[in-house]
Design a protein around this motif. Structure first.
Motif, PDB file in Angstrom:
ATOM      1  N   GLU A 122       0.796  -1.227   0.000  1.00 20.31           N
ATOM      2  CA  GLU A 122       0.000   0.000   0.000  1.00 20.31           C
ATOM      3  C   GLU A 122       0.829   1.279   0.000  1.00 20.31           C
ATOM      4  OE1 GLU A 122      -3.050  -0.548  -0.589  1.00 20.31           O
ATOM      5  OE2 GLU A 122      -2.892  -2.685  -0.188  1.00 20.31           O
ATOM      6  N   LEU A 123       2.097   1.207  -0.395  1.00 21.70           N
ATOM      7  CA  LEU A 123       2.879   2.426  -0.546  1.00 21.70           C
ATOM      8  C   LEU A 123       2.821   2.859  -2.009  1.00 21.70           C
ATOM      9  CD1 LEU A 123       6.083   1.901   1.630  1.00 21.70           C
ATOM     10  CD2 LEU A 123       4.051   3.227   2.143  1.00 21.70           C
ATOM     11  N   PRO A 124       2.560   4.124  -2.270  1.00 22.94           N
ATOM     12  CA  PRO A 124       2.363   4.576  -3.655  1.00 22.94           C
ATOM     13  C   PRO A 124       3.665   4.818  -4.409  1.00 22.94           C
ATOM     14  CG  PRO A 124       2.039   6.413  -2.166  1.00 22.94           C
ATOM     15  CD  PRO A 124       2.287   5.210  -1.297  1.00 22.94           C
ATOM     16  N   PHE A 125       4.507   3.790  -4.495  1.00 25.24           N
ATOM     17  CA  PHE A 125       5.700   3.907  -5.326  1.00 25.24           C
ATOM     18  C   PHE A 125       5.288   4.060  -6.790  1.00 25.24           C
ATOM     19  CE2 PHE A 125       7.764   1.873  -1.650  1.00 25.24           C
ATOM     20  CZ  PHE A 125       8.898   2.662  -1.548  1.00 25.24           C
ATOM     21  N   ASP A 126       6.213   4.603  -7.589  1.00 23.55           N
ATOM     22  CA  ASP A 126       5.917   4.820  -9.004  1.00 23.55           C
ATOM     23  C   ASP A 126       6.477   3.720  -9.891  1.00 23.55           C
ATOM     24  OD1 ASP A 126       4.631   7.536  -8.847  1.00 23.55           O
ATOM     25  OD2 ASP A 126       6.555   8.000  -7.914  1.00 23.55           O
ATOM     26  N   ALA A 127       7.484   2.981  -9.419  1.00 25.94           N
ATOM     27  CA  ALA A 127       8.093   1.924 -10.230  1.00 25.94           C
ATOM     28  C   ALA A 127       9.010   1.077  -9.357  1.00 25.94           C
ATOM     29  CB  ALA A 127       8.878   2.516 -11.399  1.00 25.94           C
ATOM     30  N   ILE A 128       9.419  -0.053  -9.897  1.00 29.39           N
ATOM     31  CA  ILE A 128      10.372  -0.948  -9.252  1.00 29.39           C
ATOM     32  C   ILE A 128      11.511  -1.192 -10.228  1.00 29.39           C
ATOM     33  CG2 ILE A 128      10.718  -3.248  -8.269  1.00 29.39           C
ATOM     34  CD1 ILE A 128       7.809  -3.278  -7.472  1.00 29.39           C
ATOM     35  N   GLU A 129      12.726  -1.261  -9.696  1.00 27.44           N
ATOM     36  CA  GLU A 129      13.910  -1.337 -10.540  1.00 27.44           C
ATOM     37  C   GLU A 129      14.418  -2.760 -10.757  1.00 27.44           C
ATOM     38  OE1 GLU A 129      18.274   0.709 -10.236  1.00 27.44           O
ATOM     39  OE2 GLU A 129      17.723  -0.722  -8.668  1.00 27.44           O
ATOM     40  N   ILE A 130      14.779  -3.050 -12.009  1.00 29.52           N
ATOM     41  CA  ILE A 130      15.637  -4.187 -12.324  1.00 29.52           C
ATOM     42  C   ILE A 130      17.060  -3.657 -12.317  1.00 29.52           C
ATOM     43  CG2 ILE A 130      16.349  -5.809 -14.110  1.00 29.52           C
ATOM     44  CD1 ILE A 130      13.449  -6.076 -14.919  1.00 29.52           C
ATOM     45  N   ASN A 131      17.863  -4.147 -11.382  1.00 31.34           N
ATOM     46  CA  ASN A 131      19.186  -3.594 -11.126  1.00 31.34           C
ATOM     47  C   ASN A 131      20.240  -4.270 -11.989  1.00 31.34           C
ATOM     48  OD1 ASN A 131      21.862  -3.584  -9.294  1.00 31.34           O
ATOM     49  ND2 ASN A 131      20.608  -1.802  -8.771  1.00 31.34           N
ATOM     50  N   GLY A 132      21.138  -3.471 -12.564  1.00 35.20           N
ATOM     51  CA  GLY A 132      22.149  -4.007 -13.466  1.00 35.20           C
ATOM     52  C   GLY A 132      23.126  -4.954 -12.832  1.00 35.20           C
ATOM     53  N   LYS A 133      23.279  -4.884 -11.505  1.00 31.44           N
ATOM     54  CA  LYS A 133      24.202  -5.786 -10.832  1.00 31.44           C
ATOM     55  C   LYS A 133      23.592  -7.158 -10.588  1.00 31.44           C
ATOM     56  CE  LYS A 133      26.909  -2.256  -8.454  1.00 31.44           C
ATOM     57  NZ  LYS A 133      27.320  -1.668  -7.162  1.00 31.44           N
ATOM     58  N   HIS A 134      22.255  -7.243 -10.610  1.00 29.46           N
ATOM     59  CA  HIS A 134      21.599  -8.499 -10.251  1.00 29.46           C
ATOM     60  C   HIS A 134      20.449  -8.832 -11.204  1.00 29.46           C
ATOM     61  CE1 HIS A 134      23.943  -8.003  -6.667  1.00 29.46           C
ATOM     62  NE2 HIS A 134      23.303  -6.895  -6.378  1.00 29.46           N
ATOM     63  N   PRO A 135      20.708  -8.935 -12.513  1.00 35.03           N
ATOM     64  CA  PRO A 135      19.608  -9.270 -13.417  1.00 35.03           C
ATOM     65  C   PRO A 135      19.063 -10.673 -13.215  1.00 35.03           C
ATOM     66  CG  PRO A 135      21.707  -9.325 -14.576  1.00 35.03           C
ATOM     67  CD  PRO A 135      21.986  -8.766 -13.225  1.00 35.03           C
ATOM     68  N   ARG A 136      19.789 -11.520 -12.461  1.00 32.89           N
ATOM     69  CA  ARG A 136      19.268 -12.859 -12.178  1.00 32.89           C
ATOM     70  C   ARG A 136      17.975 -12.790 -11.371  1.00 32.89           C
ATOM     71  NH1 ARG A 136      23.084 -17.314 -11.850  1.00 32.89           N
ATOM     72  NH2 ARG A 136      22.261 -17.861  -9.800  1.00 32.89           N
ATOM     73  N   THR A 137      17.757 -11.690 -10.697  1.00 32.06           N
ATOM     74  CA  THR A 137      16.522 -11.531  -9.921  1.00 32.06           C
ATOM     75  C   THR A 137      15.386 -10.952 -10.764  1.00 32.06           C
ATOM     76  OG1 THR A 137      17.078  -9.276  -9.200  1.00 32.06           O
ATOM     77  CG2 THR A 137      17.880 -11.098  -7.831  1.00 32.06           C
ATOM     78  N   GLU A 138      15.605 -10.820 -12.055  1.00 29.90           N
ATOM     79  CA  GLU A 138      14.621 -10.151 -12.904  1.00 29.90           C
ATOM     80  C   GLU A 138      13.242 -10.792 -12.792  1.00 29.90           C
ATOM     81  OE1 GLU A 138      13.941  -8.901 -17.603  1.00 29.90           O
ATOM     82  OE2 GLU A 138      15.897  -9.610 -16.906  1.00 29.90           O
ATOM     83  N   ARG A 139      13.161 -12.116 -12.789  1.00 34.84           N
ATOM     84  CA  ARG A 139      11.849 -12.777 -12.717  1.00 34.84           C
ATOM     85  C   ARG A 139      11.143 -12.454 -11.398  1.00 34.84           C
ATOM     86  NH1 ARG A 139      10.106 -17.866 -10.969  1.00 34.84           N
ATOM     87  NH2 ARG A 139      12.231 -18.613 -10.686  1.00 34.84           N
ATOM     88  N   LEU A 140      11.911 -12.418 -10.307  1.00 39.05           N
ATOM     89  CA  LEU A 140      11.324 -12.082  -9.011  1.00 39.05           C
ATOM     90  C   LEU A 140      10.843 -10.632  -8.982  1.00 39.05           C
ATOM     91  CD1 LEU A 140      13.921 -13.781  -6.632  1.00 39.05           C
ATOM     92  CD2 LEU A 140      11.717 -14.680  -7.394  1.00 39.05           C
ATOM     93  N   VAL A 141      11.625  -9.747  -9.583  1.00 37.06           N
ATOM     94  CA  VAL A 141      11.229  -8.334  -9.617  1.00 37.06           C
ATOM     95  C   VAL A 141       9.985  -8.162 -10.482  1.00 37.06           C
ATOM     96  CG1 VAL A 141      11.958  -5.998 -10.229  1.00 37.06           C
ATOM     97  CG2 VAL A 141      13.597  -7.574  -9.214  1.00 37.06           C
TER      98      VAL A 141
END
Length: 236
Positions: A122-141
């Motif tokens: 319920e926090l009104p963030f505007d986006a979530i980042e896929i970080n260049g150091k950890h693209p292996r987490t892309e599916r989780l993100v």
């Protein structure tokens, strides 16, 4: 359509503020050159807990700051980020409010590294980042973004110029201004990209080794139950 690295730094080190302030103009010139060589249109300078204005004839500079909240890091990107924040002083909710009051976008940075912000609903963030150091987490993100119905953006999290542009964001906008970037993020007219060149793959393997030593229990901090660390599709 513009290509912008939404998470980059102008110094190689944390702390040592006075030394860093003297170094930043030089570091920014190296960063701008690296972004230009990568073929990107712009970069957001998001140093830890402070903002310094920069300009370049090579690339468009988007103002920003990476705020160290009580639960992890939040990128504040837009026309008027705060000049300085005290690490650990603000909650994520307070940073989101601060960002929006200043006409900026609030972005969850690397949600699976040193962060529990993803646990806060319920926090009104505007986006979530896929970080260049950890693209292996892309599916989780991606799953996290879908659950919260938020756009995804990409940022390299570069501290050294050669890291710049490893991940970036495609932005659908008529012009590349801080205001247009914020509007595009909030409208979902953004798309993350992760570089897959040989040097990029080698660099990510190096970071996996470094972070495995820093976090013996695994690269991901408290991943979702039953979800592992998926292999990179570009790994040989």
């Amino acid at each position: 359509m513009f290509a912008v690295d939404l998470h980059a730094h102008t110094r190689f080190f944390h702390g040592h503020r006075r030394l860093g302030d003297r170094f930043d103009p030089y570091g920014f010139r190296l960063l701008a050159r690296a972004i230009d060589v990568r073929g990107l249109d712009g970069v957001a300078t998001t140093n830890h807990d402070y903002y310094t204005p920069f300009s370049s004839a090579r690339v468009t500079v988007i103002p920003g700051i990476e705020v160290s909240t009580t639960r992890g890091h939040v990128l504040v990107v837009g026309p008027d980020p705060p000049a300085e924040t005290v690490p650990g002083e603000y909650t994520p909710a307070e940073v989101v409010e601060l960002a929006h009051d200043r006409g900026c976008a609030a972005i969850v940075a690397h949600p699976y590294r040193d962060s529990t912000i993803r646990e806060l609903d319920e926090l009104p963030f505007d986006a979530i980042e896929i970080n260049g150091k950890h693209p292996r987490t892309e599916r989780l993100v991606q799953q996290l973004a879908e659950r919260h119905e938020l756009p995804l953006v990409g940022g390299s999290d570069a501290h050294y110029p050669f890291e710049a542009g490893r991940a970036y964001t495609r932005i659908d906008a008529a012009e590349l201004t801080p205001e247009a970037v914020v509007e595009a993020i909030r409208d979902g007219r953004v798309e993350p990209r992760v570089a897959t060149g040989r040097s990029d793959r080698a660099l990510r393997r190096l970071y996996r080794t470094i972070h495995a030593r820093k976090h013996p229990d695994g690269l991901l901090s408290d991943p979702s139950p039953g979800v592992g660390d998926p292999p990179e599709p570009d790994d040989p």
